[in-house]
Design a protein around this motif. Structure first.
Motif, PDB file in Angstrom:
ATOM      1  N   THR A 122      35.074  36.095  41.993  1.00 19.56           N
ATOM      2  CA  THR A 122      34.578  37.379  41.691  1.00 19.56           C
ATOM      3  C   THR A 122      35.598  38.057  40.573  1.00 19.56           C
ATOM      4  O   THR A 122      35.202  38.845  39.769  1.00 19.56           O
ATOM      5  N   THR A 175      25.627  36.593  42.064  1.00 17.07           N
ATOM      6  CA  THR A 175      26.040  36.180  41.045  1.00 17.07           C
ATOM      7  C   THR A 175      25.127  34.989  40.668  1.00 17.07           C
ATOM      8  O   THR A 175      24.614  34.954  39.441  1.00 17.07           O
ATOM      9  N   ASP A 212      25.174  43.638  38.807  1.00 18.91           N
ATOM     10  CA  ASP A 212      25.522  43.159  39.973  1.00 18.91           C
ATOM     11  C   ASP A 212      26.577  44.020  40.781  1.00 18.91           C
ATOM     12  O   ASP A 212      27.135  44.772  40.031  1.00 18.91           O
TER      13      ASP A 212
HETATM   14 MG   LIG Z   1      29.250  37.852  42.736  1.00 21.22          MG
END
Ligand SMILES: [Mg+2]
Ligand SMILES: Nc1nc2c(ncn2[C@@H]2O[C@H](COP(=O)(O)OP(=O)(O)O)[C@@H](O)[C@H]2O)c(=O)[nH]1
Length: 368
Positions: free
Chosen positions: A43, A216, A256
């Motif tokens: 991330t 994601t 997100d």
């Molecule tokens: Mg993610």
């Protein structure tokens, strides 16, 4: 995952994970934590290259791990061109400094990584301030080591947010900055500007859920083969937001979020919550749940409760049970689907259920 970094073709930061356990019975838990950390590193735009687990009865006050192990790590770092060593713990300022001196690359701990991800995901003024405050307070006692080290080692994971040069200013100036931010925060809290967005015409969706749930992945799947916006399949508004046509007539903005993190250190809770405030701006919240891991109901409960607490009680929700490909029994899946109204089953891996997800989203758009 398409981070802005990758789009620009910059090489991903190579990360070495290090964890210490005091007896081998804890091995399983440590390995689970590695999995979570690996997701967090991704991330943050990095890549986990290698993982090291040391079993040792006591924590070394100077190096956290044993000094011999630290030397071993130094060799691995050299051999494999590791940029960053990440410790699954909270390092003391002295440990961090000593390790940095011995190993010679950037040393970060779990807290620094999490704050870095918060910095990437902070969108509102309040969230940005909260994250910067947490970072400054954490860095203040670590300044002597880091200020010098960071300028030598360059930026990347763990150094985003307030910006490097700010870390090099004197302690006093940092303290002044902390005071100023705290003041601003109070002011914002009082005014609480309802940030009515420019993108009013566009349907806004926010993905929430625990890290590793597949947010994601679903974001990529949903925006991938879609109709082009300005010659692109989607446009990236910032690191974590995309705008695209979900069908011929409907444009959506999909955001997100940082994702709930297990064992969040208490002093980071405030900054976590403010990064989540973007959810307040959404027309639809998609709550992604990893249905293949134990504790499904508990995790749903935590997420829903937090959303309620930050003012999202009346938001439309959709629960997306992801990773159905990993669940052997359909009856288990159907039971979850029945238990939660307005939920659907998908697999980000096989693509099963994705069309149904799009359909459901479209239904929400047209109902409004
Ligand atoms: Mg993610
Ligand atoms: N088996 C399986 N793995 C998945 C699925 N969706 C995502 N993953 C994997 O789960 C991990 C976490 O996914 P990610 O999208 O990064 O989760 P996020 O932290 O919620 O954004 C990645 O390794 C994905 O490849 C799925 O439906 N099935």
């Amino acid at each position: 995952m398409t981070t802005p970094k990758k789009e620009r073709g910059i090489k991903k930061e190579r990360v070495l994970l290090v964890s210490l356990i005091n007896d081998s019975a804890r091995r399983y838990k440590a390995l689970n934590r590695f999995e979570e950390l690996e997701g967090l590193v991704k991330t943050a735009g990095g890549e986990v290259f290698e993982k090291i687990l040391q079993i040792r009865e006591n924590i070394d006050p100077s190096y956290y791990i044993g000094k011999g192990k630290a030397h071993e790590i130094k060799d691995i770092v050299k051999k494999f061109h590791i940029d960053t060593v990440l410790f699954d713990t909270e390092l003391t300022p002295a440990q961090q400094r000593n390790l940095e001196e011995l190993i010679g690359v950037k040393i970060i701990d779990r807290n620094i990584l999490i704050m870095d991800i918060f910095a990437l995901h902070a969108r509102t003024k309040e969230a940005k301030i909260q994250v910067e405050l947490a970072q400054l307070k954490y860095r203040l006692p670590r300044l002597t080591g880091l200020g010098v080290e960071l300028s030598r080692l360059g930026g990347g994971i763990g150094t985003r947010g307030p910006g490097e040069q700010k870390l090099e200013v004197q302690r006093r100036r940092i303290k002044q900055r902390i005071q100023r931010l705290e003041w601003e925060l109070k002011f914002i809290e009082r005014v609480r500007d309802v940030q009515s967005k420019k993108r009013k015409d566009v349907f806004k969706i926010t993905l929430v859920g625990y890290t590793n749930a597949g947010k994601t992945t679903l974001m990529n799947l949903l925006s991938k083969e879609h109709l082009k916006v300005d010659g692109l399949y989607f446009s990236t508004i910032d690191a974590t937001t995309r705008k695209f046509y979900i069908d011929r007539n409907h444009r959506v903005v999909l955001s997100d979020t940082v994702g709930f993190i297990e064992d969040l250190p208490p002093h980071l809770v405030a900054s976590f919550r403010s990064t989540l405030k973007v959810a307040m701006d959404a027309d639809l919240l998609i709550h992604v749940v990893d249905v293949s891991r134990p504790g499904v109901d508990e995790r749903i409960q935590v997420v829903e409760q937090t959303l309620n607490e930050i003012g999202c009680r009346d938001k439309k929700r959709l629960i997306v049970f992801n990773k159905t490909d990993l669940v052997l029994w359909d009856t288990i899946l159907l039971r979850y689907k029945d238990r939660y109204q307005n939920s659907i089953l998908v697999s980000g891996k096989s693509g099963e259920g994705i069309d149904k997800l799009k359909e459901t989203i479209l239904r929400h758009i047209t109902v409004i």
